[in-house]
Write a protein that holds these residues in place. Structure first.
Motif, PDB file in Angstrom:
ATOM      1  N   VAL A  32       0.856  -1.188   0.000  1.00 49.42           N
ATOM      2  CA  VAL A  32       0.000   0.000   0.000  1.00 49.42           C
ATOM      3  C   VAL A  32       0.886   1.230   0.000  1.00 49.42           C
ATOM      4  O   VAL A  32       2.043   1.189   0.438  1.00 49.42           O
ATOM      5  CB  VAL A  32      -0.936   0.025   1.235  1.00 49.42           C
ATOM      6  CG1 VAL A  32      -1.929  -1.118   1.167  1.00 49.42           C
ATOM      7  CG2 VAL A  32      -0.125  -0.052   2.531  1.00 49.42           C
ATOM      8  N   LYS A  33       0.352   2.325  -0.529  1.00 50.58           N
ATOM      9  CA  LYS A  33       1.113   3.572  -0.554  1.00 50.58           C
ATOM     10  C   LYS A  33       0.154   4.747  -0.440  1.00 50.58           C
ATOM     11  O   LYS A  33      -1.030   4.644  -0.769  1.00 50.58           O
ATOM     12  CB  LYS A  33       1.954   3.678  -1.824  1.00 50.58           C
ATOM     13  CG  LYS A  33       1.162   3.718  -3.115  1.00 50.58           C
ATOM     14  CD  LYS A  33       2.084   3.780  -4.348  1.00 50.58           C
ATOM     15  CE  LYS A  33       3.009   4.979  -4.317  1.00 50.58           C
ATOM     16  NZ  LYS A  33       3.784   5.150  -5.535  1.00 50.58           N
ATOM     17  N   ILE A 181       8.025   9.804 -14.073  1.00 51.17           N
ATOM     18  CA  ILE A 181       9.406   9.442 -13.741  1.00 51.17           C
ATOM     19  C   ILE A 181       9.580   9.676 -12.249  1.00 51.17           C
ATOM     20  O   ILE A 181       8.964  10.577 -11.678  1.00 51.17           O
ATOM     21  CB  ILE A 181      10.454  10.252 -14.534  1.00 51.17           C
ATOM     22  CG1 ILE A 181      10.249  11.758 -14.302  1.00 51.17           C
ATOM     23  CG2 ILE A 181      10.390   9.932 -16.013  1.00 51.17           C
ATOM     24  CD1 ILE A 181      11.357  12.611 -14.906  1.00 51.17           C
ATOM     25  N   GLY A 182      10.395   8.840 -11.610  1.00 50.28           N
ATOM     26  CA  GLY A 182      10.546   9.016 -10.177  1.00 50.28           C
ATOM     27  C   GLY A 182      11.655   8.175  -9.589  1.00 50.28           C
ATOM     28  O   GLY A 182      12.491   7.624 -10.300  1.00 50.28           O
ATOM     29  N   ALA A 183      11.635   8.083  -8.276  1.00 52.49           N
ATOM     30  CA  ALA A 183      12.640   7.324  -7.538  1.00 52.49           C
ATOM     31  C   ALA A 183      12.061   6.938  -6.187  1.00 52.49           C
ATOM     32  O   ALA A 183      11.039   7.484  -5.739  1.00 52.49           O
ATOM     33  CB  ALA A 183      13.918   8.143  -7.360  1.00 52.49           C
ATOM     34  N   GLY A 184      12.728   5.991  -5.541  1.00 53.31           N
ATOM     35  CA  GLY A 184      12.285   5.572  -4.223  1.00 53.31           C
ATOM     36  C   GLY A 184      13.423   4.962  -3.431  1.00 53.31           C
ATOM     37  O   GLY A 184      14.434   4.520  -4.001  1.00 53.31           O
ATOM     38  N   PHE A 191       9.430  -0.880   4.375  1.00 51.83           N
ATOM     39  CA  PHE A 191       9.029   0.530   4.424  1.00 51.83           C
ATOM     40  C   PHE A 191       9.963   1.404   3.597  1.00 51.83           C
ATOM     41  O   PHE A 191      11.186   1.316   3.725  1.00 51.83           O
ATOM     42  CB  PHE A 191       9.011   1.027   5.874  1.00 51.83           C
ATOM     43  CG  PHE A 191       8.656   2.475   5.996  1.00 51.83           C
ATOM     44  CD1 PHE A 191       7.339   2.901   5.875  1.00 51.83           C
ATOM     45  CD2 PHE A 191       9.636   3.420   6.221  1.00 51.83           C
ATOM     46  CE1 PHE A 191       7.006   4.236   5.983  1.00 51.83           C
ATOM     47  CE2 PHE A 191       9.321   4.770   6.330  1.00 51.83           C
ATOM     48  CZ  PHE A 191       7.998   5.174   6.211  1.00 51.83           C
ATOM     49  N   GLY A 192       9.348   2.267   2.756  1.00 50.74           N
ATOM     50  CA  GLY A 192      10.145   3.162   1.935  1.00 50.74           C
ATOM     51  C   GLY A 192       9.448   4.476   1.660  1.00 50.74           C
ATOM     52  O   GLY A 192       8.273   4.682   2.008  1.00 50.74           O
ATOM     53  N   VAL A 193      10.195   5.406   1.046  1.00 53.07           N
ATOM     54  CA  VAL A 193       9.656   6.697   0.630  1.00 53.07           C
ATOM     55  C   VAL A 193       9.753   6.790  -0.890  1.00 53.07           C
ATOM     56  O   VAL A 193      10.637   6.186  -1.504  1.00 53.07           O
ATOM     57  CB  VAL A 193      10.415   7.867   1.288  1.00 53.07           C
ATOM     58  CG1 VAL A 193      10.177   7.884   2.785  1.00 53.07           C
ATOM     59  CG2 VAL A 193      11.913   7.798   0.992  1.00 53.07           C
ATOM     60  N   THR A 194       8.832   7.544  -1.487  1.00 47.87           N
ATOM     61  CA  THR A 194       8.761   7.626  -2.939  1.00 47.87           C
ATOM     62  C   THR A 194       8.616   9.079  -3.386  1.00 47.87           C
ATOM     63  O   THR A 194       8.106   9.929  -2.643  1.00 47.87           O
ATOM     64  CB  THR A 194       7.572   6.819  -3.479  1.00 47.87           C
ATOM     65  OG1 THR A 194       6.343   7.417  -3.005  1.00 47.87           O
ATOM     66  CG2 THR A 194       7.627   5.370  -3.005  1.00 47.87           C
ATOM     67  N   VAL A 220       4.955  12.959  -3.539  1.00 48.19           N
ATOM     68  CA  VAL A 220       5.864  12.381  -2.554  1.00 48.19           C
ATOM     69  C   VAL A 220       5.017  11.596  -1.573  1.00 48.19           C
ATOM     70  O   VAL A 220       3.881  11.962  -1.267  1.00 48.19           O
ATOM     71  CB  VAL A 220       6.703  13.445  -1.821  1.00 48.19           C
ATOM     72  CG1 VAL A 220       7.671  14.124  -2.751  1.00 48.19           C
ATOM     73  CG2 VAL A 220       5.798  14.480  -1.153  1.00 48.19           C
ATOM     74  N   GLY A 221       5.584  10.477  -1.072  1.00 44.81           N
ATOM     75  CA  GLY A 221       4.795   9.677  -0.147  1.00 44.81           C
ATOM     76  C   GLY A 221       5.585   8.541   0.464  1.00 44.81           C
ATOM     77  O   GLY A 221       6.815   8.494   0.395  1.00 44.81           O
TER      78      GLY A 221
END
Length: 227
Positions: A32-33, A181-184, A191-194, A220-221
């Protein structure tokens, strides 16, 4: 006894090998995000206004599908609030009276989106991504204030009107398409950030005689993968 020890050794070796193969297979995981949207609409030439980033949110689920050692595909299903915050300033004269008209409003567009991101792991915990995003318009709202000030001689009168109305869905395209386009970064296995920027490709309006008006959003999340 020797046969028993040999049998246990073979069995242990087999189990260890099987466990290692299971780990290396990197099975599909789900998660989930949720996060924050800062969105705007591309500015068309026919509008003389000042657009600001409009806050919103996104939330939903995803599946993480490894396809190679460092590559994976991540389809997501999200509820996402897009749109823009607009400030218009206009000064005009009627006879000798000076009028100033200030319009501050937010246009909120609610979408059910399906991003399909191709991810590349630079490090085990760090990835970059790119891919298409498909959106279905659920509805939306225009909300704001109109303030008109009239200056006649030494007298100034001000009138403010507040409005809040649902968008006319028949005037908007039902489907939206964009490129993200993005990164994480994952601090733990779960658990991570995006962070992601999505640029709209299609016009949000059905019948637009001027430049196309497209959705753009920076997101961002946080994300959480289930074991």
């Amino acid at each position: 006894m020797k046969k028993l020890i040999l049998g246990l050794a073979i069995t242990g070796s087999f189990l260890a090998t099987a466990q290692e193969k299971t780990k290396s297979a990197s099975p599909v995981t789900f998660g989930v995000k949720a996060g924050f949207n800062a969105s705007t609409l591309s500015k068309a030439d026919q509008y003389d206004n000042d657009q600001k980033l409009k806050p919103g949110f996104n939330a939903g689920i995803f599946a993480h599908i490894p396809v190679a050692e460092k590559f994976s595909i991540q389809p997501e299903l999200l509820f996402s609030q897009l749109g823009s915050k607009t400030e218009e300033r206009e000064v005009y004269y009627i006879n000798s009276d000076r009028y100033s008209r200030d319009l501050d409003y937010k246009k909120t567009l609610n979408y059910l989106t399906l991003p399909v991101m191709v991810q590349y792991n630079i490090l085990p915990q760090l990835y970059v991504e790119a891919g298409p995003e498909f959106g279905l318009l659920l509805g939306g709202k225009n909300k704001g204030d109109i303030t008109v000030a009239r200056n006649s001689g030494n007298t100034t009168t001000t009138e403010t009107t507040t409005f809040s109305e649902d968008i006319v869905k028949d005037l908007h395209n039902k489907f939206n398409f964009g490129i993200g386009i993005g990164a994480g970064y994952y601090f733990t296995q779960n658990f991570g950030v995006t962070a992601r920027f999505t640029a709209g490709i299609t016009d949000i309006y059905k019948h637009n005689s001027g430049d196309a008006i497209r959705n753009n959003a920076f997101q961002v999340g946080v994300a959480y993968k289930f074991n």
